[in-house]
Design an enzyme around this catalytic site. Structure first.
Site, mmCIF file in Angstrom:
data_model
loop_
_atom_site.group_PDB
_atom_site.id
_atom_site.type_symbol
_atom_site.label_atom_id
_atom_site.label_comp_id
_atom_site.label_asym_id
_atom_site.label_seq_id
_atom_site.Cartn_x
_atom_site.Cartn_y
_atom_site.Cartn_z
ATOM 1 N N ASN A 71 0.739 -1.130 -0.111
ATOM 2 C CA ASN A 71 0.033 -0.166 0.090
ATOM 3 C C ASN A 71 0.952 1.308 0.036
ATOM 4 O O ASN A 71 1.908 1.053 -0.437
ATOM 5 C CB ASN A 71 -1.050 0.156 0.832
ATOM 6 C CG ASN A 71 -2.301 0.598 0.792
ATOM 7 O OD1 ASN A 71 -2.386 1.749 0.159
ATOM 8 N ND2 ASN A 71 -3.360 0.024 0.914
ATOM 9 N N ARG A 72 0.524 2.392 0.582
ATOM 10 C CA ARG A 72 1.032 3.745 0.309
ATOM 11 C C ARG A 72 1.733 4.150 1.681
ATOM 12 O O ARG A 72 1.325 3.971 2.718
ATOM 13 C CB ARG A 72 0.100 4.531 -0.058
ATOM 14 C CG ARG A 72 -0.366 4.135 -1.519
ATOM 15 C CD ARG A 72 -1.777 4.842 -1.912
ATOM 16 N NE ARG A 72 -2.319 4.698 -3.292
ATOM 17 C CZ ARG A 72 -3.032 3.495 -3.436
ATOM 18 N NH1 ARG A 72 -3.408 2.810 -2.505
ATOM 19 N NH2 ARG A 72 -3.162 3.164 -4.927
ATOM 20 N N HIS A 85 3.572 -0.007 -2.408
ATOM 21 C CA HIS A 85 3.740 -1.422 -2.574
ATOM 22 C C HIS A 85 5.386 -1.800 -2.620
ATOM 23 O O HIS A 85 6.099 -2.452 -3.335
ATOM 24 C CB HIS A 85 3.322 -2.174 -4.098
ATOM 25 C CG HIS A 85 1.967 -2.105 -3.864
ATOM 26 N ND1 HIS A 85 1.189 -2.415 -2.770
ATOM 27 C CD2 HIS A 85 0.972 -2.143 -4.730
ATOM 28 C CE1 HIS A 85 -0.144 -2.225 -3.068
ATOM 29 N NE2 HIS A 85 -0.241 -2.240 -4.261
ATOM 30 N N HIS A 129 -1.498 -9.853 -3.186
ATOM 31 C CA HIS A 129 -2.180 -8.876 -4.015
ATOM 32 C C HIS A 129 -2.907 -9.591 -5.299
ATOM 33 O O HIS A 129 -2.524 -9.210 -6.433
ATOM 34 C CB HIS A 129 -1.164 -8.059 -4.710
ATOM 35 C CG HIS A 129 -1.706 -6.491 -4.985
ATOM 36 N ND1 HIS A 129 -2.602 -6.522 -5.975
ATOM 37 C CD2 HIS A 129 -1.714 -5.220 -4.398
ATOM 38 C CE1 HIS A 129 -2.943 -5.055 -6.164
ATOM 39 N NE2 HIS A 129 -2.330 -4.361 -5.241
ATOM 40 N N ASP A 178 -11.131 1.707 -3.719
ATOM 41 C CA ASP A 178 -9.709 1.538 -3.474
ATOM 42 C C ASP A 178 -9.604 1.926 -2.015
ATOM 43 O O ASP A 178 -8.946 3.021 -1.636
ATOM 44 C CB ASP A 178 -8.866 2.320 -4.335
ATOM 45 C CG ASP A 178 -7.501 1.601 -4.259
ATOM 46 O OD1 ASP A 178 -7.087 0.737 -3.410
ATOM 47 O OD2 ASP A 178 -6.517 2.197 -5.068
ATOM 48 N N GLU A 208 -7.032 -7.101 0.143
ATOM 49 C CA GLU A 208 -5.647 -7.286 0.589
ATOM 50 C C GLU A 208 -5.668 -7.094 1.992
ATOM 51 O O GLU A 208 -5.913 -5.966 2.693
ATOM 52 C CB GLU A 208 -4.870 -6.110 -0.168
ATOM 53 C CG GLU A 208 -4.679 -6.107 -1.586
ATOM 54 C CD GLU A 208 -4.541 -4.561 -2.082
ATOM 55 O OE1 GLU A 208 -3.635 -4.157 -1.923
ATOM 56 O OE2 GLU A 208 -5.276 -4.315 -3.197
#
Length: 335
Positions: A78-79, A104, A174, A237, A302
């Protein structure tokens, strides 16, 4: 060992190998060394076998065209906002690969490297990778292992990582699922025991606020279609906050095919679940069996720590240490 592994390509001078797991119920799962990717997942249905996730027949299409199809993402999936974080008083700068943010694990994250593979019989395989100190800007050497174990229609994924210095870790599967094998996933239904979500800001970086799902399109406490009233897929998302104190032996997510032919259940020990319906997908080459994957062609579920947790002290801590290694498991059953 090599007798049970098949070479399917090379990447940066290393052989890319593939193992095929098969169970007594007829399920077949292909795993490759690049990115610890699940390349194909086939389950028996009336009339034959069905591929239930997105992937490619040719290895060469993964480095060039894959939006993390079937990959193990990390070191931190993720971020991370602004591509930086501070740990023990020191600032660490990471490569930005989604606007100003780090996604990621960066452009050379663990989902874009070749792992070692060790078959563990017909139904299991162990993959391992050592990420050196400083790789993609992260502190500490991180020794990672992922084991896939297939039993009947259920795949158990066990993650572990050990470090020689404190470092953030969020290692995530993922997979892009499509229980019909083709088309978009808007007509799938999803249920998840999550009463809250992390509010996304610019670039999908959490603002830090955790808000109830009541009255929003993120309320999956009862089964909900992934499309709007007009039948158009919704661009999800989002990170759902799974209910604390929930029974870990109960599903954290249940997805159902529109015709009821297949149901996916996911169990996990993680606090969050990223629901992504593939609205950013733009796959230029054919997928498995020559299929063309449309926008909204796959559903990612996820199981994870919260996005940007390293920069939000009130989120569950992603920091692992030599004394406190990383452990994580999930089980995905499709049938």
């Amino acid at each position: 060992m090599t007798d049970e592994l098949k070479k399917i390509g090379t990447f940066e001078g290393r052989d890319v190998l593939e193992a095929t797991l098969e169970s007594e119920t007829g399920v077949s799962i292909a795993v490759i060394g690049y990115g610890a990717v699940i390349r194909d997942w086939r389950v028996p249905v009336e009339g034959g076998m069905r591929s239930v996730l997105l992937g490619f027949d040719r290895f060469e299409d993964y480095p060039d065209h894959s939006p993390y199809f079937g990959a193990i993402a990390g070191r931190v999936a993720n971020r991370i906002g602004g591509s930086c974080f501070t740990l023990n008083g020191k600032e660490y700068r990471l490569p930005a690969n989604e606007g100003p943010n780090h996604l990621h694990g960066g452009p050379k994250g663990i989902g874009r490297q070749v792992w070692d593979m060790e078959p563990l019989g017909k139904e299991a395989v162990r993959l391992s990778l050592s990420s050196p100190d400083g790789q993609m800007g992260y502190p500490g050497t991180l020794d990672i292992a992922v084991t896939y174990r297939l039993s009947g229609n259920c795949l158990r994924v066990e993650f572990s990582a050990e470090t020689d210095a404190p470092t953030p870790v969020n290692i995530v599967q993922h997979n892009y699922f499509n229980l019909m094998g083709e088309g978009n996933v808007g007509s799938h239904t999803l249920q998840a025991p999550a009463s809250a979500y992390t509010v996304p800001g610019e670039g999908l970086i959490p603002t830090g606020e955790i808000r109830p799902v009541t009255g929003t399109h993120l309320d999956f406490r009862k089964p909900r279609r992934l499309s709007d009233e007009a039948g158009e897929p919704i661009a999800y998302d989002n990170n759902l906050v799974l209910d604390t104190g929930r029974d870990l032996s109960a599903p954290a997510a249940v997805a159902t095919a529109p015709d009821g032919s297949l149901t996916l259940t996911l169990k996990t020990d993680q606090p969050g679940l990223q629901v992504y319906t593939g609205d950013k997908m733009n796959v230029a080459v054919p997928g498995l069996g020559g299929r063309r994957y449309p926008r909204f062609g796959g559903l990612c579920l996820e199981d994870q720590n919260f996005p940007d947790a390293i920069n939000n002290p009130h989120f569950p801590s992603p920091v692992v240490t030599p004394e406190r290694p990383y452990r994580h498991w999930c089980e995905i059953e499709i049938g």
